[in-house]
Each structure stands twice: as C-alpha cells, then as structure tokens.
Design a protein around this motif. Structure first.
Motif, PDB file in Angstrom:
ATOM      1  N   ARG A   1     -30.466  -0.406 -19.241  1.00 47.92           N
ATOM      2  CA  ARG A   1     -30.193  -0.961 -20.108  1.00 47.92           C
ATOM      3  C   ARG A   1     -28.775  -2.314 -18.967  1.00 47.92           C
ATOM      4  N   ALA A   2     -28.152  -1.185 -17.467  1.00 48.88           N
ATOM      5  CA  ALA A   2     -27.240  -1.529 -16.936  1.00 48.88           C
ATOM      6  C   ALA A   2     -27.419  -2.618 -15.883  1.00 48.88           C
ATOM      7  N   ARG A   3     -28.356  -2.484 -15.543  1.00 47.49           N
ATOM      8  CA  ARG A   3     -29.711  -4.279 -15.124  1.00 47.49           C
ATOM      9  C   ARG A   3     -29.815  -4.847 -15.886  1.00 47.49           C
ATOM     10  N   ALA A   4     -30.092  -4.580 -16.967  1.00 44.49           N
ATOM     11  CA  ALA A   4     -30.325  -6.236 -17.935  1.00 44.49           C
ATOM     12  C   ALA A   4     -28.911  -6.412 -18.635  1.00 44.49           C
ATOM     13  N   VAL A   5     -27.553  -6.433 -18.570  1.00 41.99           N
ATOM     14  CA  VAL A   5     -26.629  -6.093 -19.128  1.00 41.99           C
ATOM     15  C   VAL A   5     -25.703  -6.941 -17.728  1.00 41.99           C
TER      16      VAL A   5
ATOM     17  N   LEU B   1     -21.789  -7.048  -7.343  1.00 39.92           N
ATOM     18  CA  LEU B   1     -22.724  -6.326  -5.918  1.00 39.92           C
ATOM     19  C   LEU B   1     -24.006  -5.950  -7.829  1.00 39.92           C
ATOM     20  N   GLY B   2     -23.462  -6.107  -9.458  1.00 42.72           N
ATOM     21  CA  GLY B   2     -24.623  -5.570  -9.848  1.00 42.72           C
ATOM     22  C   GLY B   2     -24.131  -4.435 -10.329  1.00 42.72           C
ATOM     23  N   VAL B   3     -24.698  -3.599 -10.477  1.00 42.26           N
ATOM     24  CA  VAL B   3     -24.742  -2.079 -11.455  1.00 42.26           C
ATOM     25  C   VAL B   3     -23.786  -0.969 -10.165  1.00 42.26           C
ATOM     26  N   ILE B   4     -23.168  -0.177 -10.897  1.00 45.34           N
ATOM     27  CA  ILE B   4     -22.485   0.350  -9.340  1.00 45.34           C
ATOM     28  C   ILE B   4     -22.322   1.540 -10.420  1.00 45.34           C
ATOM     29  N   GLY B   5     -22.665   2.936  -9.974  1.00 42.97           N
ATOM     30  CA  GLY B   5     -22.757   4.391 -10.400  1.00 42.97           C
ATOM     31  C   GLY B   5     -21.662   5.495  -9.287  1.00 42.97           C
ATOM     32  N   ILE B   6     -21.052   5.408 -10.460  1.00 47.10           N
ATOM     33  CA  ILE B   6     -19.509   6.002 -10.174  1.00 47.10           C
ATOM     34  C   ILE B   6     -19.806   7.731 -10.304  1.00 47.10           C
TER      35      ILE B   6
ATOM     36  N   ASP C   1     -34.132   1.054  -8.492  1.00 47.31           N
ATOM     37  CA  ASP C   1     -34.400  -0.478  -9.056  1.00 47.31           C
ATOM     38  C   ASP C   1     -32.943  -0.684 -10.143  1.00 47.31           C
ATOM     39  N   TYR C   2     -32.370  -0.303 -10.344  1.00 45.15           N
ATOM     40  CA  TYR C   2     -31.395  -0.230 -11.336  1.00 45.15           C
ATOM     41  C   TYR C   2     -29.993  -0.130 -11.205  1.00 45.15           C
ATOM     42  N   VAL C   3     -29.745   0.579  -9.604  1.00 41.50           N
ATOM     43  CA  VAL C   3     -28.615   0.878  -9.826  1.00 41.50           C
ATOM     44  C   VAL C   3     -28.176  -0.209  -8.341  1.00 41.50           C
ATOM     45  N   ASP C   4     -27.281  -0.767  -7.648  1.00 48.83           N
ATOM     46  CA  ASP C   4     -27.097  -1.659  -6.385  1.00 48.83           C
ATOM     47  C   ASP C   4     -26.290  -0.589  -5.444  1.00 48.83           C
ATOM     48  N   VAL C   5     -25.458   0.490  -5.808  1.00 49.69           N
ATOM     49  CA  VAL C   5     -24.304   0.902  -5.128  1.00 49.69           C
ATOM     50  C   VAL C   5     -23.795   2.450  -5.885  1.00 49.69           C
ATOM     51  N   ILE C   6     -23.279   3.520  -5.220  1.00 46.51           N
ATOM     52  CA  ILE C   6     -22.861   4.994  -5.580  1.00 46.51           C
ATOM     53  C   ILE C   6     -21.467   4.948  -4.856  1.00 46.51           C
ATOM     54  N   VAL C   7     -20.555   5.112  -5.532  1.00 54.45           N
ATOM     55  CA  VAL C   7     -19.546   5.281  -5.244  1.00 54.45           C
ATOM     56  C   VAL C   7     -18.613   6.789  -5.823  1.00 54.45           C
ATOM     57  N   PRO C   8     -18.916   7.604  -4.950  1.00 60.71           N
ATOM     58  CA  PRO C   8     -18.348   9.284  -5.130  1.00 60.71           C
ATOM     59  C   PRO C   8     -17.384   8.994  -4.935  1.00 60.71           C
ATOM     60  N   ARG C   9     -16.700   9.858  -5.782  1.00 60.09           N
ATOM     61  CA  ARG C   9     -15.046  10.397  -5.843  1.00 60.09           C
ATOM     62  C   ARG C   9     -14.440  11.764  -5.932  1.00 60.09           C
TER      63      ARG C   9
END
Lengths: 427, 427
Positions: free
Chosen positions: B22-26, B126-131, B206-214
């Motif tokens: 869903r994230a990639r699609a939107v 970037l596209g999709v960001i995972g935090i 394939d779905y997530v472009d970058v990960i940001v850990p906090r």
C-alpha cells in the motif's frame, strides 16, 4: 615498484587488510591536500603514462596473449587493447580532470541565523572509494583521477584479463603521486587475480566508505548482493521515449532514431518506444522504415501491429528487457497517463524522454516520471556526465540516496556543516 | 477505523507485506501531491489531534497503566505520558511544518549546455520511509508530518509501550489525510506489538527506500545490522571542544560549560574536553570549579591532573565513551595537530568545536576535522535542525553518504536530472 606483486600474495585477507588500512590512513592527507598539489599529481601521472607507452604496450601484449589463449571473444580483446590512441586519450583525460574545479572545501549557503551563528555546508571527500571494474584498462586511470581530484583514497580492482596492463598503469600512477609529494597509497591497485579479493573488499566497512562497480549486470548484481558497504550503481537501463499527441514530427523522427541507433550497448539507449494512439498511424510507418533500414528488429503490441503488420509481436516480458542490441519494442498507449504508468512500472528509473510541444504534458512528465533523468524533446543518449556539464563521470546511478543520475566529482563527495560563532551557546 | 488492529494480525509477514504494498502504491500520489493539499492535511491532522485530546489521554492512560504493571522506570513513563501541553505541542509542530517551504519540485542549477539542452536538478521525494522509534508518542506525529510534507509515504513503528497512544494518534492522522483528499495509507502505523514486524520492515527492499531509526544505541545498532535497506542514522555522539592557545577566556568558560551542562543526555553534548598545554594552567581551574559546582564528575589525563590534582584519572577507554551523563573527560594536548588527530581517531564524527581567536587555526580545524558539524567558538549543543534553520529535523546523521548532520525535509528527498531540449540528439 610495489612489493605486493601477485606472486607474493600469500594470504588474501591479510593482503586486503593491509591495503584497506593504508587507504584509510592516507585518506586524511588527501582530504586536506591542496588543489594545486592534486593537479600537479594528475599532470605527473599523464606524463608518466606517455613516457611509459612502450612498457604499457608490452605489458598489455602479455594480457592479450593470455586472453587469446583463454579464448576471449574479439569484442573483449578489442576493449582490452592499449593502442597508442588509447594511451594518448588516458593522458588527455587526466589533464582534463586537472582542469575541473576542485569540489573539496567549497562552502554553500553560509548564512547568519537568529542566534548569531553562521551555518553553511562544506563539501568534503567521502574518504576511501573502492572501484571494481571489468576489462578496459583505461578505467584504472579514469577512476584514479576522479578519486584523486575529489580528495578520496582509491582502491581499484580491475578484471583479471587486464592484470599486467593495470599493474603497469598503477606504476605510472604511483610515480606521478610521489612526484607531486602525495602518498603512493592514495591509489592502490589490487594485484592479485584471486577473486576472493573482491569479497574481502566488499566487507571492509571500517576502511572503505563506498563501492562503485563498473561493468556488466552480473558484476553489479554480485557486488550489490555481497557488499556490506554502500554501493553507487545502476542495474538496468530500460529507457523509454514517449511520442505524445502533439510531438513535432521532424524532431520525433530524429530523436527516436538517435535514442535507439546512436549506440546499442549503452545503458541510456532506448529499449521501448511508447506512442500515443493519436500518432500511431502517421509516425510509426516512417519511423519503422528508418529503424528497419538500420537493421533494427522491431517488436510491437497488438495496436502497433495493426499499423505495422510485418513486425514481430512483443510479449509482456519484452517491456522489462534491456536488449543492449538492435532490437526495439513498441507499444501504443492511450495517452500521457498510460505512458507515465508504463514507465514507472516497467522502466528501470534510468532515463526517459517525452516528445511533445504541449506545455502542460511536458510539465507533468517531468514531475511524475520517477527516473534519474527525465527529458523533454531530447535523446536519452544525452544522459551522460559530459553532456550534462559534469566534466567527467564515474558512472550513472539509478539509486535514489546520495547520487542519482550521472555521477561526477561532486557525487564522490559529501557535505559537512560548518558553524562560525562568537561564543554562542544553546539557550 | 483501520481494520488491522493488533488482535486481527494473524500472519506478521502477510500483514507487513500488505502495508509495504500500500505504501509503495500511494507513494506516487504523494510525490505529485500539490503543496496546498499537503499543508491542508497537516492542518487537518492538527485539528483532529486537538479535538481528540480526551480520547488520546484515555488511550495513553491504558499504556501508562500497562507500563506501571510491567515496572517501567519513572523516566520512561514520563516520556510516554500525553499531557495537555504535549498534545498542544504536537498540534503546533504540525502547523509549523505546514509553514515550511515545500522542497519537492524545486529545480536547481538549470542551465544551458553547449548542445543546446538545458540541464538542472529537480528535488523529488525518496518514496517510502520506514521510521522505527521508541516510547515517545509525539514522534508518531513529527515523523508523519515530515514524511508527508516531503512527499513520502511513511510506515511508522513505535515502541510497544505506546501502542494504544500511537493507534489513537494514527486515527487522527488518517482523519486529517482523508479530509484533505489524500490516501489514508500515506501514513501507516504498524499496529502489531510483535517484534517480528520490525524484522519484516527491514527486509522490504521493494517497498521501502530508507529506514530512519530514532532511539537508543541498542535500537540503532540492531536496525543497522539487520536492515537490507539504506539507513539514515547516528550511532554515537562523542563530541569534543578544543580550547586553543588563543581562545578567549570568557567565551571559553561559557561555551565549554554550555556544551557539557545544558543537557547531559543528548548526542551533541560534549563528552571530552581537549585543552592546549599553553592554556591548561589558566583555564582549567576556573572551568573545573564551574563543572564541579554543577555536579559534573571530572576525569583527566596525567597532564590534566598536574593542574587539577583532585580529579580522577582518565583511562584510554574514556576517550571513546559517550557518557550521556554528568561526567567529562579532559585531556591536555600539545596543540592543534594533536587535537585534530585525537578527534578524528576517538570522536564519532558527530560535532566538534574549536575555541580560538586565531584565524589560521580556525581555518585548519574546519577543513581537517572529519565530523558532520565542525564549529568555531560555538557550543556543540547548537548542532540541531532548528538551530541550523532547517525548521525541523528527523534526526542527526553521522553517515557520510546522502545526508550528513541534522536531517530536515531536504534530507528526506533526492534529486533527479531534468533535461529540456528542442530535438537535440547525441552526436
């Protein structure tokens, strides 16, 4: 002469560790090396290469002989050969890079902020760059020059077919570095043909900041899969030209022909032509005639074949293939929306071009196509560091992070924040 | 309401795959969303959060109760609590981010080249960001707002301690997105407490472009180790202040005190003080008195203890420790060269400052210290997105590739090349 010849490499991990350690150690000297000294080294390397031409050709002959014995194909042997013209081009390339502005130390956007501090960003080298490439020995010189000018230490690993040529070039590079007063470990060429050296290089996170693979898809996939270090790469170049309703016929015939036929084996060559249904009947026949005259094999969707009944049918798989050959797939689409959707789904995010005289559709294409280069009325073959004014390129990145598109000297650098104060503290 | 409540999550891989898809699609809709629509969504989320304050507090109470029952310590419970002031701050933060300029679509350096094409660079999401973050629920709002404004789809994974709070906030975010006409999957909050969800997220290349850990070091190390996706992170903040021979005494006392004492637990707090031997005798006693009055425990090298005999000895290990506590190690050095060497070897490339009135030494420090922020006469505590004028920050990067230093909206974007032609082809 470097003592680490291939014969003396007893342990690949120990050999590579020593290379990595030296590269990291000298990277600090390179980061602060003055522009004039780096340029003098580039010029001295050019001189050394010209002076060593007979030796370079003799060592290259050993590679060619071994290549023949191993049955390498003619194209590969051609790329491997160091003839006088190529030696002259290598020297010329070094002198060109010496003339480019030095990116290192440039400060951008330095401005005062409410607290009274000035904040800006200074361009700095990445540190140590590992470059893995295939048979062409001139890459050894190009890669060394780009890393040196951008203030990075380089670890170079060429193809085993070019081992003797690369060692002879490496000796010239060391000679030039030393003549300019720079450490000879600024550029190290891996001198063992053992493939385990590549695996080691890809794991040296503490010593190497970025890996740049240059070569075929197999090499790039292996490097991407195995590397523990960030990689600047492009995987595929499935590039598109979309002929819009309002495309100018003359420009279209020229650009669509050039994008496919100027060179077949490059990553920025068009592989799929998209045509708006409104233009299929008037544009496809003359364009197909030009392709066919040039020997390009055409494959088309059903709607294309309604106009060009003699061409082969394209299958779904064709939309995802990088032919790197005189083959072109053609698809008729309903208009801009379908074209953008097709490119974003089937393309490789490399380079895509719209041919149109319509302002609003050009604007939408530029914004909505998610590729490293998006073009209006220009051939995809123009996606290139020299054509873009970068002066030189180490490759084209289809990644989104860090560098995207043609990567020149700036792509081999990063930026740090600089803060100038007068005793400011955090409130 | 989102149907994927934690109770209904039967298979974590399938659940995460659906989120990624869903994230990639939107992400394409978000990339082309107009600035005004994104800003309206931010305002609508702020309104929804204010309107939902009673519900947010009720859900937060469930988290606090569960936290007490699990024996969480007081500091953690404090960070978890959603009091009225924090809810107001979240809404205010959203409205501030709405006011920042939209980075997306900005074109830089568009210029004509010899072939007649114009080439420039357009800023794109970037596209999709995972935090991935820990207990503070306000991060859910901050991260969502930064991703939305920069045109990225977001997948957020908060700490399990804040599960109910984060779900209630997620409902407000969805309400605001829908009110502005944006897809509610633009921001998805993972609603299963199952830790396997993090592992899945880190593998969804394939779905997530970058990960940001906090969060704390343990979290960041785990994410860096496991992620198959590029990570924007900082690991340690071993920051230095170097007091040079020519440092102004008054500025030094203020800045060196502020860098350590303004807050102890932050990554830009000074952990090691370096003092030129020429200033040890006059500067260290008054400075040590200020630290000691504030309750800071001092540790020193032998030369420091010659001046401050009452303090503890520092061991070699102290030079590499991020105390995050009222502890400071002090080392006397022979001058600038030793200071730079110490910082580059023992520091974490985060933030380092020189106190000096000497022009040439300031210039050398700025060039030669290899850190994401280098400062002259300013407190390391100023290394911060707000202080640098970025308007907001998602974190501070000590990586060199892509973003380095405080990361604001621009750090969540990339640039693609745009080429405007008039039928140009490659010669």
């Amino acid at each position: 002469m470097n003592a680490n010849t291939s014969a003396s490499v007893s342990s690949v991990p120990a050999y590579m560790d020593a290379i990595g350690r030296r590269a990291r150690a000298v990277s600090r000297d390179l980061a602060r090396a003055e522009t004039g000294i780096k340029n003098r080294a580039l010029a001295a390397i050019a001189d050394a290469i010209e002076a060593a031409a007979p030796r370079l050709k003799a060592e290259n002959a050993r590679d060619l002989e071994a290549g023949c014995a191993r049955g390498l194909d003619a194209a590969l042997l051609d790329r491997l050969g160091l003839i006088d013209a190529r030696i002259a081009t290598m020297a010329e390339g070094l002198r060109q890079i010496a003339k480019l502005p030095d990116p290192v130390g440039a400060i951008e956007d330095l401005k005062y902020l409410p607290s009274g501090i000035q904040v800006g960003r200074m361009r700095v080298p990445l540190g140590v760059i590992g470059i893995i490439y295939e048979s062409r020995p001139n890459v050894t010189v190009d890669a060394a020059a780009l890393c040196l000018k951008s203030g990075n230490a380089a670890i170079l690993r060429g193809g085993s077919e070019a081992l003797f040529s690369n060692q002879a070039i490496a000796a010239c590079i060391r000679e030039g570095l030393v003549a300019a007063g720079l450490p000879e470990a600024a550029v190290q060429v891996i001198e063992t043909p053992d493939r385990a050296a590549v695996g080691e290089l890809l794991r040296m996170k503490d010593y190497v900041d970025v890996i740049v693979p240059r070569g075929g898809k197999g090499l790039i996939e292996r490097v991407s899969r195995e590397s523990l270090i960030p990689v600047i790469k492009h995987l595929d170049g499935v590039c598109h030209v979309y002929i819009d309703d309002s495309a100018d016929t003359e420009k279209t015939l020229n650009v669509a022909f050039n994008a496919k036929c100027q060179r077949y084996g490059t990553c920025n060559t068009m592989e799929t032509l998209l045509v708006s249904a409104a233009r299929a009947v008037d544009i496809l026949p003359p364009l197909a005639a030009r392709y066919t005259d040039e020997g390009v094999r055409l494959k088309g969707c059903e709607r294309t074949r309604a106009v060009l009944p003699d061409i082969e049918p394209a299958t779904e798989a064709d939309w995802d293939i990088e032919y790197l050959a005189p083959i072109l797939s053609i698809k008729v689409v309903d208009g801009l929306d379908e074209a953008i959707e097709h490119i974003n789904v089937h393309g490789s995010h490399h380079t895509d071009s719209i041919l149109t005289e319509d302002y609003s559709r050009a604007r939408r294409f530029l914004r909505e196509v998610d590729s490293s280069s998006v073009m209006v009325n220009a051939s995809t073959r123009l996606a290139d560091g020299f054509e873009y004014g970068l002066g030189a390129e180490i490759g084209i990145s289809t990644d989104k992070l860090h560098a995207r598109g043609p990567v020149g000297l700036e792509g081999l650098t990063s930026q740090k924040y600089v803060v100038l104060g007068d005793g400011q503290v955090r409130q």
